[in-house]
Design an enzyme around this catalytic site. Structure first.
Site, PDB file in Angstrom:
ATOM      1  N   LYS A 114      -3.904  -1.873  14.398  1.00 33.46           N
ATOM      2  CA  LYS A 114      -3.123  -0.874  15.120  1.00 33.46           C
ATOM      3  C   LYS A 114      -3.582  -0.789  16.586  1.00 33.46           C
ATOM      4  CE  LYS A 114      -3.546   2.027  11.597  1.00 33.46           C
ATOM      5  NZ  LYS A 114      -3.426   1.341  10.308  1.00 33.46           N
ATOM      6  N   GLU A 171       0.829  -1.208   0.000  1.00 32.83           N
ATOM      7  CA  GLU A 171       0.000   0.000   0.000  1.00 32.83           C
ATOM      8  C   GLU A 171       0.868   1.264   0.000  1.00 32.83           C
ATOM      9  OE1 GLU A 171      -1.524   1.743   3.467  1.00 32.83           O
ATOM     10  OE2 GLU A 171      -1.054   0.038   4.755  1.00 32.83           O
ATOM     11  N   ASP A 176     -16.633   5.486  14.543  1.00 36.47           N
ATOM     12  CA  ASP A 176     -15.464   5.423  13.676  1.00 36.47           C
ATOM     13  C   ASP A 176     -14.936   3.994  13.563  1.00 36.47           C
ATOM     14  OD1 ASP A 176     -13.224   5.824  12.173  1.00 36.47           O
ATOM     15  OD2 ASP A 176     -12.325   7.342  13.464  1.00 36.47           O
TER      16      ASP A 176
HETATM   17  N1  PSU Z   1      -0.435   0.485   8.855  1.00 33.25           N
HETATM   18  C1  PSU Z   1       0.613   1.255   9.249  1.00 33.25           C
HETATM   19  N2  PSU Z   1       0.547   2.596   8.969  1.00 33.25           N
HETATM   20  C2  PSU Z   1      -0.523   3.162   8.286  1.00 33.25           C
HETATM   21  C3  PSU Z   1      -1.623   2.344   7.900  1.00 33.25           C
HETATM   22  C4  PSU Z   1      -1.531   1.005   8.204  1.00 33.25           C
HETATM   23  O1  PSU Z   1       1.589   0.755   9.833  1.00 33.25           O
HETATM   24  O2  PSU Z   1      -0.519   4.362   8.038  1.00 33.25           O
HETATM   25  C5  PSU Z   1      -2.782   2.957   7.149  1.00 33.25           C
HETATM   26  C6  PSU Z   1      -3.390   1.929   6.201  1.00 33.25           C
HETATM   27  O3  PSU Z   1      -3.439   2.501   4.923  1.00 33.25           O
HETATM   28  C7  PSU Z   1      -4.785   1.715   6.766  1.00 33.25           C
HETATM   29  C8  PSU Z   1      -5.097   3.076   7.278  1.00 33.25           C
HETATM   30  O4  PSU Z   1      -5.689   1.269   5.789  1.00 33.25           O
HETATM   31  O5  PSU Z   1      -3.884   3.401   7.959  1.00 33.25           O
HETATM   32  C9  PSU Z   1      -6.332   3.063   8.179  1.00 33.25           C
HETATM   33  O6  PSU Z   1      -6.914   4.334   8.169  1.00 33.25           O
HETATM   34  P1  PSU Z   1      -8.420   4.538   8.671  1.00 33.25           P
HETATM   35  O7  PSU Z   1      -8.381   4.216  10.149  1.00 33.25           O
HETATM   36  O8  PSU Z   1      -8.735   5.984   8.381  1.00 33.25           O
HETATM   37  O9  PSU Z   1      -9.267   3.610   7.873  1.00 33.25           O
HETATM   38 MN    MN Z   2     -12.137   6.321  10.362  1.00 34.32          MN
END
Ligand code: PSU
Ligand code: MN
Length: 306
Positions: free
Chosen positions: A160, A26, A139
């Site tokens: 995460k 990604e 969220d």
């Molecule tokens: N994993 C990491 N760093 C990141 C992400 C994942 O170590 O920045 C990113 C990925 O692209 C994941 C996004 O899809 O964070 C999630 O964002 P949100 O919570 O807005 O969906």
């Molecule tokens: Mn979100």
């Protein structure tokens, strides 16, 4: 299956024709998840790690409204260094394409594009999921619903640790997304080795995971993703005390600044990187490189099973 118009880098195009192992990567992690200027060097290192295992890296992103699988170095540099790069989830792809935008793809959109390209294995750092306080904010990352309908194997260090891990695991169960620990039956906690939650299943080798992927295809039950959860060794994790302290501060600051929507995750990650004096960055890089290596080994094993 999704249909996207995708431009392929030459190496990825050749690998698709040959049926050679490919690993999707990604770009949001590069543009929004890691601090500059280190992010570009790390992006290149991730690709090198995949190559070292005998697979072809396909970093996915959008350049001038075109989805690209296998960004070249100039395109990668642009996504890593330009201020005009938009974080693109699945719902943003058509709008961004029509406006000719440059964008970085998340776990959700990278999975969707990779699956449409016939790429079966994808490496990231940590999945998005249910945020803490989601009962008030609603969220929940679009990563979850997308994984529910996208047949791909995603290698991550769990979700995460800034998230509500228990709620995320419940949602993954509801959504029919398989979770397989790599050499562990404990669900990893991204910066931390163990999130505190147990897993039902584990696999000991890339070959075993390749057999699972083969069985999913044979069962035609493969319309959802398989999450391979790859923990950091304990001696490489972030100090749990430091983690909990910085996380509490970060969540407090987030409320104070009214951060919402797609800004939440980049804000929390940047807060960690700033307030752990680089320790969380080192850990984050180790996570991604280890996941890239395992994903490449799975892709190689899967190509051999086919
Ligand atoms: N994993 C990491 N760093 C990141 C992400 C994942 O170590 O920045 C990113 C990925 O692209 C994941 C996004 O899809 O964070 C999630 O964002 P949100 O919570 O807005 O969906
Ligand atoms: Mn979100």
């Amino acid at each position: 299956m999704n249909g996207f118009e995708i431009s392929y880098g030459p190496e990825v195009a050749a690998a698709r024709t040959a049926g050679a192992p490919i690993v999707a990567l990604e770009s949001t992690i590069i543009s929004h998840g890691l601090p500059r200027p280190d992010n570009l060097a790390i992006a290149r290192q991730i690709e090198e790690t995949v190559r070292a295992q005998g697979a072809v890296p396909a970093t996915i992103g959008m350049i001038g409204g075109r989805l690209v699988a296998g960004l070249d170095d100039e395109q990668l540099t642009h996504l890593a260094t330009s201020d005009d790069v938009v974080k693109l989830s699945v719902r943003d792809l058509a709008i961004a394409a029509a406006s000719g935008a440059d964008g970085a793809t998340t776990v959700a959109s990278t999975s969707a594009v990779a699956a449409a390209a016939g790429i079966g294995v994808f490496a990231t750092g940590g999945l998005g999921g249910v945020h803490r306080l989601a009962s008030e904010s609603f969220d929940e990352s679009a990563d979850l619903v997308t994984l529910a309908r996208t047949p791909i194997c995603v290698v991550s260090a769990g979700v995460k640790s800034i998230l509500d891990v228990g709620a995320t695991l419940e949602r993954l169960e509801t959504l029919g997304v398989g979770v397989l620990g790599y050499q562990t039956k404990r669900f990893p906690g991204f910066y931390l080795t163990d999130s505190g939650f147990a897993l039902d299943w584990s696999a000991d080798s890339p070959e075993q995971i390749a057999r699972v992927l083969h069985a999913r295809t044979a069962q035609q039950a493969s319309q959802s993703a398989l999450v391979v959860a790859n923990p950091l060794p304990v001696d490489q994790q972030l100090d749990p005390k430091l983690h909990d302290q910085v996380l509490a501060e970060a969540l407090h600051e987030m409320k104070l600044h009214n951060i919402s929507g797609k800004g939440v995750t980049p804000f929390l990650l940047a807060y960690f990187h700033e307030h752990t004096l680089g320790a969380s960055l080192d850990v984050n890089v180790r996570i991604i490189l280890r996941n890239a290596e395992l994903a490449a080994r799975i892709a190689v094993a899967a190509a051999a099973v086919r």
